[in-house]
Scaffold this motif. Sequence first.
Motif, PDB file in Angstrom:
ATOM      1  N   PRO A  56      30.189  20.672 -41.156  1.00  0.00           N
ATOM      2  CA  PRO A  56      30.322  21.824 -42.065  1.00  0.00           C
ATOM      3  C   PRO A  56      31.066  21.493 -43.366  1.00  0.00           C
ATOM      4  N   HIS A  57      31.704  20.301 -43.447  1.00  0.00           N
ATOM      5  CA  HIS A  57      32.510  19.952 -44.614  1.00  0.00           C
ATOM      6  C   HIS A  57      31.626  19.493 -45.770  1.00  0.00           C
ATOM      7  N   LYS A  58      32.234  19.477 -46.955  1.00  0.00           N
ATOM      8  CA  LYS A  58      31.625  18.848 -48.129  1.00  0.00           C
ATOM      9  C   LYS A  58      32.476  17.623 -48.442  1.00  0.00           C
ATOM     10  N   LEU A  59      31.933  16.436 -48.155  1.00  0.00           N
ATOM     11  CA  LEU A  59      32.710  15.200 -48.195  1.00  0.00           C
ATOM     12  C   LEU A  59      31.852  14.032 -48.654  1.00  0.00           C
ATOM     13  N   THR A  60      32.533  12.983 -49.107  1.00  0.00           N
ATOM     14  CA  THR A  60      31.918  11.669 -49.195  1.00  0.00           C
ATOM     15  C   THR A  60      32.464  10.865 -48.020  1.00  0.00           C
ATOM     16  N   VAL A  61      31.584  10.402 -47.161  1.00  0.00           N
ATOM     17  CA  VAL A  61      31.993   9.638 -45.985  1.00  0.00           C
ATOM     18  C   VAL A  61      31.491   8.210 -46.118  1.00  0.00           C
ATOM     19  N   VAL A  62      32.411   7.272 -45.977  1.00  0.00           N
ATOM     20  CA  VAL A  62      32.102   5.847 -45.974  1.00  0.00           C
ATOM     21  C   VAL A  62      32.311   5.349 -44.553  1.00  0.00           C
ATOM     22  N   THR A  63      31.346   4.608 -44.014  1.00  0.00           N
ATOM     23  CA  THR A  63      31.508   4.110 -42.647  1.00  0.00           C
ATOM     24  C   THR A  63      30.866   2.742 -42.497  1.00  0.00           C
ATOM     25  N   ASN A  64      31.389   1.983 -41.563  1.00  0.00           N
ATOM     26  CA  ASN A  64      30.822   0.685 -41.198  1.00  0.00           C
ATOM     27  C   ASN A  64      30.139   0.739 -39.837  1.00  0.00           C
TER      28      ASN A  64
ATOM     29  N   PHE B 186      32.467  -5.747 -39.466  1.00  0.00           N
ATOM     30  CA  PHE B 186      33.769  -6.023 -40.080  1.00  0.00           C
ATOM     31  C   PHE B 186      33.808  -7.453 -40.613  1.00  0.00           C
ATOM     32  N   ASP B 187      32.632  -7.990 -40.975  1.00  0.00           N
ATOM     33  CA  ASP B 187      32.567  -9.362 -41.470  1.00  0.00           C
ATOM     34  C   ASP B 187      32.927  -9.425 -42.951  1.00  0.00           C
ATOM     35  N   THR B 188      32.747 -10.585 -43.563  1.00  0.00           N
ATOM     36  CA  THR B 188      33.149 -10.769 -44.969  1.00  0.00           C
ATOM     37  C   THR B 188      32.355  -9.864 -45.901  1.00  0.00           C
ATOM     38  N   THR B 189      31.098  -9.596 -45.578  1.00  0.00           N
ATOM     39  CA  THR B 189      30.306  -8.685 -46.408  1.00  0.00           C
ATOM     40  C   THR B 189      30.919  -7.292 -46.398  1.00  0.00           C
ATOM     41  N   ALA B 190      31.285  -6.817 -45.221  1.00  0.00           N
ATOM     42  CA  ALA B 190      31.908  -5.491 -45.106  1.00  0.00           C
ATOM     43  C   ALA B 190      33.245  -5.461 -45.838  1.00  0.00           C
ATOM     44  N   ILE B 191      34.015  -6.524 -45.730  1.00  0.00           N
ATOM     45  CA  ILE B 191      35.320  -6.575 -46.403  1.00  0.00           C
ATOM     46  C   ILE B 191      35.152  -6.498 -47.911  1.00  0.00           C
ATOM     47  N   ARG B 192      34.204  -7.252 -48.461  1.00  0.00           N
ATOM     48  CA  ARG B 192      33.985  -7.229 -49.922  1.00  0.00           C
ATOM     49  C   ARG B 192      33.600  -5.833 -50.390  1.00  0.00           C
ATOM     50  N   GLN B 193      32.765  -5.154 -49.643  1.00  0.00           N
ATOM     51  CA  GLN B 193      32.349  -3.802 -50.031  1.00  0.00           C
ATOM     52  C   GLN B 193      33.510  -2.823 -49.918  1.00  0.00           C
ATOM     53  N   LEU B 194      34.284  -2.937 -48.854  1.00  0.00           N
ATOM     54  CA  LEU B 194      35.400  -2.012 -48.650  1.00  0.00           C
ATOM     55  C   LEU B 194      36.463  -2.183 -49.728  1.00  0.00           C
ATOM     56  N   GLU B 195      36.625  -3.379 -50.239  1.00  0.00           N
ATOM     57  CA  GLU B 195      37.625  -3.630 -51.275  1.00  0.00           C
ATOM     58  C   GLU B 195      37.359  -2.831 -52.549  1.00  0.00           C
ATOM     59  N   GLN B 196      36.116  -2.390 -52.742  1.00  0.00           N
ATOM     60  CA  GLN B 196      35.751  -1.659 -53.951  1.00  0.00           C
ATOM     61  C   GLN B 196      35.945  -0.151 -53.819  1.00  0.00           C
ATOM     62  N   ILE B 197      36.405   0.314 -52.671  1.00  0.00           N
ATOM     63  CA  ILE B 197      36.483   1.752 -52.393  1.00  0.00           C
ATOM     64  C   ILE B 197      37.934   2.162 -52.175  1.00  0.00           C
ATOM     65  N   ARG B 198      38.304   3.325 -52.702  1.00  0.00           N
ATOM     66  CA  ARG B 198      39.662   3.852 -52.545  1.00  0.00           C
ATOM     67  C   ARG B 198      39.593   5.247 -51.918  1.00  0.00           C
ATOM     68  N   PRO B 199      39.462   5.328 -50.606  1.00  0.00           N
ATOM     69  CA  PRO B 199      39.327   6.638 -49.948  1.00  0.00           C
ATOM     70  C   PRO B 199      40.610   7.465 -50.034  1.00  0.00           C
ATOM     71  N   ASP B 200      40.446   8.773 -49.963  1.00  0.00           N
ATOM     72  CA  ASP B 200      41.602   9.661 -49.830  1.00  0.00           C
ATOM     73  C   ASP B 200      42.184   9.559 -48.431  1.00  0.00           C
ATOM     74  N   LEU B 201      41.322   9.304 -47.446  1.00  0.00           N
ATOM     75  CA  LEU B 201      41.750   9.286 -46.058  1.00  0.00           C
ATOM     76  C   LEU B 201      40.968   8.224 -45.301  1.00  0.00           C
TER      77      LEU B 201
ATOM     78  N   ILE C 149      28.483   0.790 -45.289  1.00  0.00           N
ATOM     79  CA  ILE C 149      28.853  -0.558 -45.710  1.00  0.00           C
ATOM     80  C   ILE C 149      28.741  -1.508 -44.532  1.00  0.00           C
ATOM     81  N   GLY C 150      28.672  -2.806 -44.837  1.00  0.00           N
ATOM     82  CA  GLY C 150      28.743  -3.794 -43.771  1.00  0.00           C
ATOM     83  C   GLY C 150      27.656  -4.830 -43.806  1.00  0.00           C
ATOM     84  N   GLY C 151      27.736  -5.728 -42.859  1.00  0.00           N
ATOM     85  CA  GLY C 151      26.767  -6.797 -42.690  1.00  0.00           C
ATOM     86  C   GLY C 151      26.353  -6.863 -41.235  1.00  0.00           C
TER      87      GLY C 151
END
Length: 264
Positions: free
Chosen positions: A116-124, A155-170, A143-145
Amino acid sequence: MTKIDHFVSERQSAILAQLRQNGRVLAQELAHDFGVSEDTIRRDLREMAARGECQRVYGGALLTPGTTVPFKTRLAEMPDRKATLGQTAASLVENGMTVFLDAGSTNLAIARHLLPHKLTVVTNTPAIAAELTGHEGIELIMIGGRIDPAVGASFDTTAIRQLEQIRPDLCIIGVCGLAMERGLCADIYEDSVFKQLACNTSARTMAAITTEKLGAGAPFHVRTLSSTLTLVLEGDADDGIVETLKDSGAIVHRAPPPSPTRKT
């Protein structure tokens, strides 16, 4: 599934819960607790070891070092309790947030209550992405490989590189244990490194934790207890542990007891 198979499954699930809490089990004690023979318990442990859930040792078994309970197995464990935790955790998420949703069967339960929320959700985690795909109000970023089959996420290096570009609120992190002296922890080193990054790049961290994991250590550190950490615990969490967690500065919420399953 026959009635006997059902009883075996329940017993093995209970043994697995003890393994996750204590790190080891003794066949003699289990036989006494369940009122069965040691041969029956040894057969249980052999089957669990074949599934990668434990490491057999003389007299009992250990939780396999450097591994975690397979994601498929965890999905079948304590669904009502995890649903209650998921609902409570989701109620703390604010509309408009960017949320990183980490791997975990409890986190999958949280995802189901975010619709029911209005969100941006990032997941691996593909299972979480599948749950959220196509729902109005949810902008989904996957995100991920390579997907680790036990964790059910990347949770490999591909996922780490992508996650480094994101600044989540939570960051809603999935953990294998909460040790009072070390904080949140995980079973697999590479997964713990990824989880640390997810916490460090986020403004706040939340973890929904079943009672069995409280005070249960895992080998690899993820995050210390602090005022930027929110913990969602079950209603039966030990009062002393809850007070210790609050004294660390962490914000603690308790979920209500799960609703009883209706008989049809």
